[in-house]
Design a protein around this motif. Structure first.
Motif, PDB file in Angstrom:
ATOM      1  N   TYR A 192       2.747  28.948   1.830  1.00  0.00           N
ATOM      2  CA  TYR A 192       3.912  29.060   2.700  1.00  0.00           C
ATOM      3  C   TYR A 192       5.046  28.116   2.286  1.00  0.00           C
ATOM      4  O   TYR A 192       6.165  28.237   2.793  1.00  0.00           O
ATOM      5  N   THR A 193       4.758  27.161   1.413  1.00  0.00           N
ATOM      6  CA  THR A 193       5.813  26.301   0.867  1.00  0.00           C
ATOM      7  C   THR A 193       5.766  26.354  -0.657  1.00  0.00           C
ATOM      8  O   THR A 193       5.707  25.332  -1.341  1.00  0.00           O
ATOM      9  N   LYS A 194       5.801  27.592  -1.160  1.00  0.00           N
ATOM     10  CA  LYS A 194       5.840  27.805  -2.604  1.00  0.00           C
ATOM     11  C   LYS A 194       7.028  28.693  -2.964  1.00  0.00           C
ATOM     12  O   LYS A 194       6.880  29.804  -3.462  1.00  0.00           O
ATOM     13  N   LEU A 195       8.197  28.166  -2.678  1.00  0.00           N
ATOM     14  CA  LEU A 195       9.408  28.831  -3.141  1.00  0.00           C
ATOM     15  C   LEU A 195       9.637  28.495  -4.609  1.00  0.00           C
ATOM     16  O   LEU A 195       9.305  27.391  -5.037  1.00  0.00           O
TER      17      LEU A 195
ATOM     18  N   TYR B  28       7.062  23.036  -6.627  1.00  0.00           N
ATOM     19  CA  TYR B  28       6.209  22.791  -5.466  1.00  0.00           C
ATOM     20  C   TYR B  28       6.198  21.312  -5.066  1.00  0.00           C
ATOM     21  O   TYR B  28       5.704  20.965  -3.990  1.00  0.00           O
ATOM     22  N   SER B  29       6.740  20.447  -5.932  1.00  0.00           N
ATOM     23  CA  SER B  29       6.909  19.033  -5.588  1.00  0.00           C
ATOM     24  C   SER B  29       8.332  18.714  -5.132  1.00  0.00           C
ATOM     25  O   SER B  29       8.633  17.568  -4.829  1.00  0.00           O
ATOM     26  N   ARG B  30       9.188  19.695  -5.083  1.00  0.00           N
ATOM     27  CA  ARG B  30      10.551  19.501  -4.589  1.00  0.00           C
ATOM     28  C   ARG B  30      10.535  19.757  -3.079  1.00  0.00           C
ATOM     29  O   ARG B  30      10.811  20.850  -2.601  1.00  0.00           O
ATOM     30  N   TYR B  31      10.201  18.717  -2.350  1.00  0.00           N
ATOM     31  CA  TYR B  31       9.894  18.870  -0.935  1.00  0.00           C
ATOM     32  C   TYR B  31      11.109  19.280  -0.100  1.00  0.00           C
ATOM     33  O   TYR B  31      10.974  20.045   0.855  1.00  0.00           O
ATOM     34  N   THR B  32      12.283  18.796  -0.455  1.00  0.00           N
ATOM     35  CA  THR B  32      13.452  19.199   0.340  1.00  0.00           C
ATOM     36  C   THR B  32      13.751  20.681   0.142  1.00  0.00           C
ATOM     37  O   THR B  32      14.145  21.370   1.084  1.00  0.00           O
ATOM     38  N   MET B  33      13.576  21.173  -1.067  1.00  0.00           N
ATOM     39  CA  MET B  33      13.805  22.593  -1.322  1.00  0.00           C
ATOM     40  C   MET B  33      12.851  23.455  -0.510  1.00  0.00           C
ATOM     41  O   MET B  33      13.235  24.503   0.019  1.00  0.00           O
TER      42      MET B  33
ATOM     43  N   MET C 197       2.957  15.778   2.317  1.00  0.00           N
ATOM     44  CA  MET C 197       3.547  15.467   1.021  1.00  0.00           C
ATOM     45  C   MET C 197       2.770  14.365   0.321  1.00  0.00           C
ATOM     46  O   MET C 197       1.991  13.651   0.934  1.00  0.00           O
ATOM     47  N   ARG C 198       3.023  14.238  -0.960  1.00  0.00           N
ATOM     48  CA  ARG C 198       2.310  13.301  -1.821  1.00  0.00           C
ATOM     49  C   ARG C 198       3.275  12.877  -2.915  1.00  0.00           C
ATOM     50  O   ARG C 198       4.266  13.569  -3.181  1.00  0.00           O
ATOM     51  N   HIS C 199       3.008  11.747  -3.562  1.00  0.00           N
ATOM     52  CA  HIS C 199       3.865  11.380  -4.682  1.00  0.00           C
ATOM     53  C   HIS C 199       4.045  12.613  -5.566  1.00  0.00           C
ATOM     54  O   HIS C 199       3.064  13.222  -6.005  1.00  0.00           O
ATOM     55  N   PRO C 200       5.278  13.014  -5.822  1.00  0.00           N
ATOM     56  CA  PRO C 200       5.505  14.316  -6.465  1.00  0.00           C
ATOM     57  C   PRO C 200       4.879  14.457  -7.845  1.00  0.00           C
ATOM     58  O   PRO C 200       4.445  15.564  -8.214  1.00  0.00           O
TER      59      PRO C 200
ATOM     60  N   ASP D  42      13.636  12.118  -8.136  1.00  0.00           N
ATOM     61  CA  ASP D  42      14.404  11.098  -7.430  1.00  0.00           C
ATOM     62  C   ASP D  42      15.579  11.703  -6.679  1.00  0.00           C
ATOM     63  O   ASP D  42      15.932  11.251  -5.585  1.00  0.00           O
ATOM     64  N   ARG D  43      16.192  12.736  -7.246  1.00  0.00           N
ATOM     65  CA  ARG D  43      17.283  13.415  -6.529  1.00  0.00           C
ATOM     66  C   ARG D  43      16.763  14.084  -5.265  1.00  0.00           C
ATOM     67  O   ARG D  43      17.390  14.032  -4.207  1.00  0.00           O
TER      68      ARG D  43
END
Length: 299
Positions: free
Chosen positions: A74-77, A137-142, A100-103, A257-258
């Protein structure tokens, strides 16, 4: 009367969502889906089964039970673009939990998983260049922005893998408070909360046939010495944790980092790859200011 989920653990992949699912399933008055990850709202072939199939996953729930499921898809855009629309159609009042986890740690763990499943066969440095989903999948804001836009940030609880490991009871209580659970949750410390994906065997149809088929399994143990079996097993095992090259780490840190800077602004802290683990472990984190953005910008 069919019951819809009251809450959904939406990811992220390889962030101990399975552990959280199991811990919640142990609490009286909570009904967690089986299977843990139905992927109903993300995967077209599952969605085609129809909403009644999905609701049957909660048929064992009591009248006053809270129902939940956990699907990291569900969070795999952008892999599953229809998820938000389908969730809004069928579960407009649900609450969402995002772990979340360290990306970079998450990316490495996903790589190990995909290597095991034979989705990826190249080394990790090549995989980062060839498989954009490892980064996405590690871009949590996206991944979060469409949920904020559609449901509001107050319906999404931020959790962190690192704090779940250091303060599991406190985080379980926070989850239960968020979903409206009135009981006294207890973390079961006998359940393993750590990811052991480096010990997983790579998929092999022939190996599984020889090792799991009754009769053949016993014959193999009788005829083949254990030391030989162990050497054969090593053939399918990832022996060392994959290592990213320094220049690849630098590239990834610049990307993440962005993303983390924006995530940190939502949490009221400065966040980056270097300080991530310390910042998220020291105290619980909640949203303080999440700007509303258009769905077209966030997708």
């Amino acid at each position: 009367m069919s019951k819809y989920p009251d809450f959904i653990i939406i990811g992220a992949m390889k962030c101990a969502t399975s552990t959280l699912h199991k811990q919640l399933a142990l609490q009286p008055g909570l009904c967690m889906s089986e299977p843990k990850e139905p992927y109903f709202f993300s995967n077209d072939e599952v969605y085609a089964k129809g909403i009644e199939w999905y609701l049957s996953l909660f048929k064992g729930a009591g009248e006053n039970d809270l129902c939940g499921e956990s699907s990291t898809h569900y969070t795999k855009l952008p892999t599953y673009p229809e998820t938000i629309k389908r969730l809004n159609q069928h579960c407009p009042n649900a609450k969402f939990i995002y772990v979340m986890r360290h990306p970079i740690d998450r990316l490495i763990s996903q790589y190990i998983h995909e290597w095991t499943m034979r989705v990826i066969s190249v080394d990790i440095n090549s995989a980062v260049d060839q498989h954009q989903e490892l980064i996405d999948y590690s871009r949590y804001t996206m991944q979060l922005e469409p949920y904020f836009e559609t449901f509001g940030s107050d319906r999404v609880l931020p959790l962190f893998f690192e704090r779940m490991l250091s303060s599991p009871q406190e985080e379980l209580e926070r989850v239960c408070k968020f979903i409206g659970y009135s009981g006294q949750p207890q973390w079961d410390f006998e359940l393993d909360a750590k990811n052991v994906s480096t010990q997983r065997l790579r998929n092999s149809v022939w190996r599984d046939f020889l090792t799991e088929t009754p009769g053949l399994r016993e014959l193999r143990r009788w005829l083949v010495p254990k030391e030989v079996r162990d050497k054969v097993k090593d053939f399918w095992t990832m022996k060392e944790k994959p290592k990213l090259a320094p220049e690849k780490i630098e590239q990834l840190e610049a990307i993440f980092d962005r993303d983390l800077a924006e995530l940190g602004s939502w949490l009221g802290i400065e966040l980056n790859c270097k300080n991530f683990k310390g910042m998220v472990k020291e105290t619980e984190r909640n949203w303080v200011a999440v700007p509303q953005k258009s769905l077209s910008k966030s997708a």
